[in-house]
Design a protein around this motif. Structure first.
Motif, PDB file in Angstrom:
ATOM      1  N   PHE A  25      -4.883  -3.650   6.319  1.00 11.91           N
ATOM      2  CA  PHE A  25      -3.552  -3.188   6.707  1.00 11.91           C
ATOM      3  C   PHE A  25      -2.477  -4.166   6.246  1.00 11.91           C
ATOM      4  CE2 PHE A  25      -4.803   0.304   9.550  1.00 11.91           C
ATOM      5  CZ  PHE A  25      -3.728   1.155   9.343  1.00 11.91           C
ATOM      6  N   PHE A  26      -2.789  -5.446   6.264  1.00 14.49           N
ATOM      7  CA  PHE A  26      -1.839  -6.427   5.748  1.00 14.49           C
ATOM      8  C   PHE A  26      -1.680  -6.248   4.239  1.00 14.49           C
ATOM      9  CE2 PHE A  26      -0.693 -10.767   4.250  1.00 14.49           C
ATOM     10  CZ  PHE A  26       0.530 -10.861   4.894  1.00 14.49           C
ATOM     11  N   GLY A  27      -2.769  -5.856   3.571  1.00 10.32           N
ATOM     12  CA  GLY A  27      -2.684  -5.561   2.137  1.00 10.32           C
ATOM     13  C   GLY A  27      -1.765  -4.382   1.862  1.00 10.32           C
ATOM     14  N   TYR A  28      -1.872  -3.327   2.682  1.00  8.94           N
ATOM     15  CA  TYR A  28      -0.964  -2.182   2.551  1.00  8.94           C
ATOM     16  C   TYR A  28       0.479  -2.617   2.807  1.00  8.94           C
ATOM     17  CZ  TYR A  28      -5.027   0.966   2.863  1.00  8.94           C
ATOM     18  OH  TYR A  28      -6.206   1.628   2.641  1.00  8.94           O
ATOM     19  N   PHE A  29       0.650  -3.488   3.812  1.00  6.87           N
ATOM     20  CA  PHE A  29       1.991  -3.976   4.159  1.00  6.87           C
ATOM     21  C   PHE A  29       2.606  -4.734   2.980  1.00  6.87           C
ATOM     22  CE2 PHE A  29       4.624  -7.477   5.833  1.00  6.87           C
ATOM     23  CZ  PHE A  29       5.633  -6.730   6.445  1.00  6.87           C
ATOM     24  N   LEU A  30       1.811  -5.600   2.351  1.00  9.28           N
ATOM     25  CA  LEU A  30       2.300  -6.324   1.174  1.00  9.28           C
ATOM     26  C   LEU A  30       2.674  -5.355   0.058  1.00  9.28           C
ATOM     27  CD1 LEU A  30      -0.124  -9.389   0.871  1.00  9.28           C
ATOM     28  CD2 LEU A  30       2.283  -9.412   1.555  1.00  9.28           C
ATOM     29  N   ALA A  31       1.831  -4.343  -0.144  1.00  7.56           N
ATOM     30  CA  ALA A  31       2.101  -3.360  -1.203  1.00  7.56           C
ATOM     31  C   ALA A  31       3.422  -2.643  -0.940  1.00  7.56           C
ATOM     32  CB  ALA A  31       0.953  -2.357  -1.281  1.00  7.56           C
ATOM     33  N   ILE A  32       3.653  -2.244   0.302  1.00  4.42           N
ATOM     34  CA  ILE A  32       4.897  -1.546   0.655  1.00  4.42           C
ATOM     35  C   ILE A  32       6.107  -2.442   0.412  1.00  4.42           C
ATOM     36  CG2 ILE A  32       6.228  -0.587   2.579  1.00  4.42           C
ATOM     37  CD1 ILE A  32       3.591   0.410   3.752  1.00  4.42           C
ATOM     38  N   ILE A  33       6.021  -3.696   0.840  1.00  5.07           N
ATOM     39  CA  ILE A  33       7.152  -4.630   0.685  1.00  5.07           C
ATOM     40  C   ILE A  33       7.478  -4.853  -0.785  1.00  5.07           C
ATOM     41  CG2 ILE A  33       7.931  -6.999   1.034  1.00  5.07           C
ATOM     42  CD1 ILE A  33       7.973  -5.281   3.556  1.00  5.07           C
ATOM     43  N   PHE A  34       6.462  -5.168  -1.585  1.00  4.03           N
ATOM     44  CA  PHE A  34       6.707  -5.483  -2.999  1.00  4.03           C
ATOM     45  C   PHE A  34       7.123  -4.246  -3.791  1.00  4.03           C
ATOM     46  CE2 PHE A  34       4.567  -9.372  -1.845  1.00  4.03           C
ATOM     47  CZ  PHE A  34       5.115 -10.319  -2.707  1.00  4.03           C
ATOM     48  N   VAL A  35       6.554  -3.090  -3.468  1.00  2.54           N
ATOM     49  CA  VAL A  35       6.956  -1.857  -4.146  1.00  2.54           C
ATOM     50  C   VAL A  35       8.401  -1.520  -3.799  1.00  2.54           C
ATOM     51  CG1 VAL A  35       6.620   0.657  -4.210  1.00  2.54           C
ATOM     52  CG2 VAL A  35       4.655  -0.871  -4.402  1.00  2.54           C
ATOM     53  N   SER A  36       8.774  -1.715  -2.539  1.00  4.16           N
ATOM     54  CA  SER A  36      10.148  -1.420  -2.103  1.00  4.16           C
ATOM     55  C   SER A  36      11.155  -2.301  -2.836  1.00  4.16           C
ATOM     56  CB  SER A  36      10.273  -1.618  -0.589  1.00  4.16           C
ATOM     57  OG  SER A  36       9.415  -0.750   0.115  1.00  4.16           O
TER      58      SER A  36
END
Length: 395
Positions: A25-36
């Motif tokens: 879930f932290f990996g998904y969170f990082l993906a969302i932040i960097f993609v945003s």
């Protein structure tokens, strides 16, 4: 660093035991932040399309579920998580290269072979130290993620490895093998990857490999016989192909009719049993689904997992695409079909199609390693990265 964390956390997903969910879930969170952050500077049309459609479907699934937010969140994490990782690698593709896939195939193959050797030498080393073997499901005695004494009966009796399941491990390695063949990877990488896939002991990967390999060998055998009848020079490797094809067909045929014990579940009886079981699941699903639920999902009460976290347990665990329909609807499956059709490079399209096909049974594509492998191969295909040269075509 974000790329390294995401790759590490998803590839080794099942080695983290109970903590795997939080780490991913932290990996998904990082993906969302960097993609945003990247999206604000440079919107990618495909990311806009996927994001908009997924958000709309999420809302419709949420409404149809009776506003059960966490069940819908877990469902979308499982079945549409690969699309979030794909969006990340579309923005950060530098790590995606020929060498990346060569190294990934070797790493996963060595993990599988090492685990198999340890099981053979002393099963206690694996059983009491590897989380995917000591995972205990209080709700079912037949749960896949647990130790089975059968794994020690022979070298081909199966191994859970990085996929936490024989099927996930076997099909993921088979998809990587197909990729390596198509990009003309070194022979050693191809051989160790396909050998590791077979060592996993998955009937799913064995059946798929049987179809692919039989087709290839049959074609090569016909060419060899044609050369012989026309007195052309026969290449030495084709003679070995003819011999290998003959031995392979005999052993596979004996295995299918239960006369040879090489691959336990690679049998016609098992295949027919699985087909009949899945037909029962389809009838059960269609009898309880509405048209709106068929399109957008959200009509089932998700089971709890062994960790007692609602939303992890699959409702139709032995037919994961039906479970996907029940949770997120038909449109979620169409997302993947659309992406695969959009990719023009065969060396990316074929492994992805194989993973989707393999997911008819168990969650190959939707497991932690499966999500990462799908996202990296799909990003290479969509960005048209030449994995023979590891360069991105200029736009």
């Amino acid at each position: 660093m974000a790329s390294v964390y995401i790759i590490f956390s998803f590839i080794f997903y099942y080695y983290f035991g109970f903590y795997r969910l939080f780490i991913s879930f932290f990996g998904y969170f990082l993906a969302i932040i960097f993609v945003s952050i990247k999206f604000i500077k440079k919107p990618i049309p495909l990311v806009i399309q996927l994001g908009s459609i997924c958000f709309l479907c999420f809302i419709l699934t949420f409404i149809n579920s009776g506003f059960d937010f966490f069940s819908v969140l877990f469902s979308y994490r499982l079945y549409l998580g690969p699309l979030l990782l794909l969006s990340f690698f579309l923005y950060f593709p530098k790590i995606i290269s020929r060498q990346f896939f060569l190294s990934l195939a070797l790493l996963l193959s060595f993990l599988t072979l090492l685990e198999r050797v340890l099981l053979t030498i002393n099963s206690d080393i694996v059983v009491f130290n590897f989380p995917q073997y000591i995972y205990s499901d209080k709700l079912s005695t037949m749960f896949e993620f647990t130790y089975n004494p059968f794994y020690t009966t022979s070298f081909f009796s199966g191994v859970l490895s990085f996929g936490g399941s024989r099927s996930i491990t076997g099909v993921c390695l088979l998809a990587l093998f197909v990729l390596l063949v198509l990009i003309k990877a070194p022979l050693f990488h191809r051989l160790i990857t396909i050998f590791s896939s077979l060592i996993a002991g998955s009937a799913t990967s064995a059946f798929i490999f049987f179809v692919i390999f039989s087709t290839y060998l049959f074609k090569e055998t016909l060419v060899a016989f044609y050369d012989a009848t026309t007195f052309s020079k026969i290449k030495i490797y084709r003679l070995f192909v003819v011999i290998g094809f003959s031995v392979f067909i005999v052993l596979a045929s004996y295995n299918l009719i239960d006369k040879y014990k090489g691959f336990v579940n690679f049998k016609f009886d098992y295949l027919l049993m699985v087909i009949n079981f899945k037909l029962d699941i389809i009838r059960d699903y269609l009898s309880s689904s509405s048209f709106f639920g068929f399109l957008f999902g959200g009509e089932i009460q998700l089971k709890e997992s062994a960790e007692n976290i609602k939303g992890l347990g699959a409702f139709h665990g032995d037919f994961i695409l039906i479970d996907m329909l029940a949770r997120t609807g038909l449109l979620s499956i169409l997302f993947y079909a659309y992406l695969i059709l959009k990719i023009r490079l065969n060396y990316a399209r074929y492994p992805l199609a194989l993973m989707l096909l393999g997911s008819i049974h168990y969650p190959i594509l939707f497991s932690g390693p499966g999500q990462l492998i799908f996202a990296t191969i799909a990003s290479a295909g969509l960005l048209e990265i030449d994995l023979k040269k590891s360069l991105i075509k200029s736009s």
